[in-house]
Design an enzyme around this catalytic site. Structure first.
Site, PDB file in Angstrom:
ATOM      1  CG  HIS A 241      -0.951  -6.276   5.207  1.00 53.67           C
ATOM      2  ND1 HIS A 241      -1.079  -5.479   6.453  1.00 53.67           N
ATOM      3  CD2 HIS A 241      -2.087  -6.224   4.412  1.00 53.67           C
ATOM      4  CE1 HIS A 241      -2.202  -5.009   6.426  1.00 53.67           C
ATOM      5  NE2 HIS A 241      -2.870  -5.129   5.336  1.00 53.67           N
TER       6      HIS A 241
ATOM      7  CD  GLU B  95      -4.959  -3.397   9.781  1.00 59.80           C
ATOM      8  OE1 GLU B  95      -5.932  -3.000   9.115  1.00 59.80           O
ATOM      9  OE2 GLU B  95      -4.092  -4.047   9.085  1.00 59.80           O
TER      10      GLU B  95
ATOM     11  CG  ASN C 145      -3.625  -7.750   7.903  1.00 59.35           C
ATOM     12  OD1 ASN C 145      -3.488  -7.370   8.768  1.00 59.35           O
ATOM     13  ND2 ASN C 145      -4.179  -7.456   6.768  1.00 59.35           N
ATOM     14  CD  GLU C 146      -8.016  -7.464   7.814  1.00 62.71           C
ATOM     15  OE1 GLU C 146      -8.397  -7.525   6.848  1.00 62.71           O
ATOM     16  OE2 GLU C 146      -8.315  -6.338   8.895  1.00 62.71           O
TER      17      GLU C 146
ATOM     18  CD  GLU D   6      -8.226   0.867   1.812  1.00 61.55           C
ATOM     19  OE1 GLU D   6      -7.183   0.800   2.742  1.00 61.55           O
ATOM     20  OE2 GLU D   6      -8.881  -0.429   2.258  1.00 61.55           O
ATOM     21  CD1 TRP D   7      -6.514  -3.050   0.991  1.00 60.02           C
ATOM     22  CD2 TRP D   7      -4.933  -3.819  -0.477  1.00 60.02           C
ATOM     23  NE1 TRP D   7      -5.337  -3.271   1.648  1.00 60.02           N
ATOM     24  CE2 TRP D   7      -4.306  -3.897   1.060  1.00 60.02           C
ATOM     25  CE3 TRP D   7      -4.058  -4.516  -1.328  1.00 60.02           C
ATOM     26  CZ2 TRP D   7      -3.214  -4.556   1.433  1.00 60.02           C
ATOM     27  CZ3 TRP D   7      -2.873  -5.097  -1.129  1.00 60.02           C
ATOM     28  CH2 TRP D   7      -2.495  -4.821   0.400  1.00 60.02           C
TER      29      TRP D   7
ATOM     30  CE1 TYR E  47      -9.727   0.060   9.696  1.00 61.82           C
ATOM     31  CE2 TYR E  47      -9.450  -2.235   9.597  1.00 61.82           C
ATOM     32  CZ  TYR E  47      -8.750  -1.061   9.647  1.00 61.82           C
ATOM     33  OH  TYR E  47      -7.559  -0.833   9.381  1.00 61.82           O
TER      34      TYR E  47
ATOM     35  CD  GLN F  48      -2.951  -1.199   2.394  1.00 64.19           C
ATOM     36  OE1 GLN F  48      -2.617  -1.707   3.082  1.00 64.19           O
ATOM     37  NE2 GLN F  48      -4.123  -0.540   2.126  1.00 64.19           N
TER      38      GLN F  48
HETATM   39  C1  GAL Z   1      -7.545  -3.797   6.747  1.00 66.97           C
HETATM   40  C2  GAL Z   1      -6.555  -4.129   5.717  1.00 66.97           C
HETATM   41  C3  GAL Z   1      -5.572  -2.809   5.714  1.00 66.97           C
HETATM   42  C4  GAL Z   1      -6.415  -1.642   5.025  1.00 66.97           C
HETATM   43  C5  GAL Z   1      -7.776  -1.457   6.120  1.00 66.97           C
HETATM   44  C6  GAL Z   1      -8.580  -0.199   5.535  1.00 66.97           C
HETATM   45  O1  GAL Z   1      -8.839  -4.918   6.482  1.00 66.97           O
HETATM   46  O2  GAL Z   1      -5.452  -4.978   6.882  1.00 66.97           O
HETATM   47  O3  GAL Z   1      -4.631  -3.226   4.805  1.00 66.97           O
HETATM   48  O4  GAL Z   1      -6.770  -1.734   3.839  1.00 66.97           O
HETATM   49  O5  GAL Z   1      -8.378  -2.667   6.219  1.00 66.97           O
HETATM   50  O6  GAL Z   1      -9.418  -0.790   4.447  1.00 66.97           O
END
Ligand code: GAL
Length: 475
Positions: free
Chosen positions: A131, A377, A175-176, A436-437, A306, A30
């Site tokens: 990641h 995060e 990661n996730e 952001e992906w 989140y 990223q």
């Molecule tokens: C998470 C991810 C991060 C970032 C974040 C915000 O799931 O680990 O790389 O993209 O979401 O969207």
């Protein structure tokens, strides 16, 4: 500089226990750019971004934040911020371009420089091994659908551990895994863009196996730091109290939360209902030895939180491609809005109390098997301009962070909903706006604004707010 503040820093700071870690998190793909420099090989994401329509506005990660070339400037931002720790990820294809075989010295040297400059700045390094940037040659052989990828990950983990193990304080294996399995293999909205629905389930098992082999490899490399993994968790609520909605919530909870935490912390998968037939087939190849490998003792558990999720039976409408719930629109159940809650730029409901709920669920489900927890995060994007001439007044982000950190601290305090959880830290996602992906550069999560045309970094007010919070803690 005098800045507007929406949140009293001193009160929040007084609630932060001594030795609680405050940090920021980021990920290689990223921010680094320099995708063809220094001997880096391509990753599955390098290929995925070329697919028409895969990335919002066709944005390219080729430069991103140009962090590879701006390392000193970015470490200076971290130092000025005063964080205790920085969570970054090592790019597997920068370290091992083919995903097997020889390591790339220039790649290792880059992370040596990063780690050494963090240490010189008094910042402890937390390194994530994976990641989401799988080396492309491995993706071509099936990626996480192929059990072999787990073994390759073990070798890579050993190489990273041998080189950096004397200086990294904490290691996150993956990661996730949820996001990779769901977004990447089940629904195709992330790399590698496969839309296999339930046939993607083996990608979960192979990632978890990689986690276990990675832990073993790091220990074999005698790393001095602690070892854990990071899972995404969301509390799942039924939209109504009907039996159908409660059933969907149960299934969704298994798929989003327990499939990743149960094997790692308890050494077994949760019992799945019949809808998961393809998984049951794949499960026939899961041995007790696999589960033992996955169930390694951990020094900590990483939690990314989140938003909460509410679900109902019945198909939803087609959602935007970059919406993390786009995937669900192909399934016989759907996510439902929280009309009473504010939303971030991504449309995610803002629900700090649910962070406490997640912590409470972890305690209730795993009890003594739950190691100390770091929130690895948490953060929010809001619509912000592409260029700025002064610190952005991002009061919403300050409020978001203050409320979430406050909620987590209250949850684990005596009498809180997660009393007993050993919460050790909170990492803000993220230091600076980045790629952001699938959303490209449209979602800005940073404490620091990045102008992607000039690479100018301009700290936002939330950066100064977080700096004040860090400084105002009890010594
Ligand atoms: C998470 C991810 C991060 C970032 C974040 C915000 O799931 O680990 O790389 O993209 O979401 O969207």
């Amino acid at each position: 500089m005098t800045l507007e503040r929406t949140t009293p820093v001193a009160h929040l700071a007084s609630r932060i226990p001594p030795s609680f870690t405050l940090g920021v998190a980021a990920a290689a793909f990223q921010i680094e750019g320099a995708l063809a420099d220094g001997g880096r090989g391509p990753s599955g994401w390098d290929a995925f971004v070329e697919k028409p329509g895969a990335i919002e506005a066709g944005a390219s990660p080729a430069v991103a934040c140009d962090h590879y070339n701006r390392l000193p400037e970015d470490v200076a931002l971290l130092q000025d911020l005063g964080v205790d720790s920085y969570r970054f990820s090592l790019s597997w294809p920068r370290i091992q371009p083919d995903g097997r075989g020889p390591v790339n010295q220039a790649g290792l040297d880059f992370y040596d420089r990063l780690i050494d400059s963090l240490l010189a700045a008094g910042i402890t390094p937390m390194a994530t091994l994976y990641h989401w940037d799988t080396p492309l040659p491995l993706e071509h052989r099936g990626g996480w659908l192929n059990r072999e990828t787990a073994k390759r990950f073990g070798d890579y983990a050993y190489a990273a551990g041998a080189r950096f193990g004397d200086r990294v304080s904490q290691w996150v294996t993956l990661n996730e895994p949820l996001s990779v399995a769901f977004n990447g293999y089940a629904f195709g909205v992330h790399a590698p863009g496969r839309a296999l629905l339930f046939d993607a389930l083996p990608a979960i098992h192979h990632q978890l196996l990689a986690h276990g082999l990675g832990v073993q490899a790091l220990r074999a490399a005698s790393v001095v730091g602690g070892i854990g993994l990071t899972n995404f968790h969301a509390p799942i609520e039924p939209a109504s109290n009907t039996r159908r909605d409660r059933l969907v919530a149960h299934v969704y909870d298994l798929a989003m939360n327990r499939m990743y935490a149960d094997p790692v912390l308890l050494g077994r998968y949760p019992r799945l209902p019949l809808w998961a037939q393809p998984w049951l087939r794949a499960k026939a190849r899961i041995t007790d030895a696999d589960l033992q490998t996955i169930h390694q003792p951990l020094d900590f558990y990483g939690l990314n939180y989140y938003f909460p999720v509410k679900v109902a039976m019945g198909r939803g409408q087609e959602l935007r491609r970059t919406d993390p719930h786009h995937a669900m629109s192909r399934l016989p159940f759907r996510t439902v809005d929280y009309p009473e809650l504010a939303r971030t730029g991504f449309g995610w409901p803002v629900a700090p109390d649910h962070l406490g709920t997640v912590l409470g669920q972890l305690r209730d489900r795993y009890g003594a098997a739950l190691p100390p927890v770091y929130i690895t995060e948490g953060g929010a994007s809001f619509p912000e301009p592409d260029s700025v001439s002064a610190p952005l007044r991002d009061a919403e982000r300050q409020q978001y962070l203050a409320d979430h950190l406050g909620s987590a601290l209250a949850a684990v305090a005596p009498g809180g909903v997660a009393e007993g959880v050993d919460l050790r830290g909170y990492y803000v996602w993220t230091l600076m706006d980045n790629f952001e992906w699938a959303a490209g550069y449209t979602q800005r999560f940073g404490l620091v604004h990045v102008d992607f045309a000039t690479q100018a970094r301009t700290p936002k007010q939330s950066y100064y707010w977080f700096r004040d919070l860090i400084r105002s803690r009890e010594p």
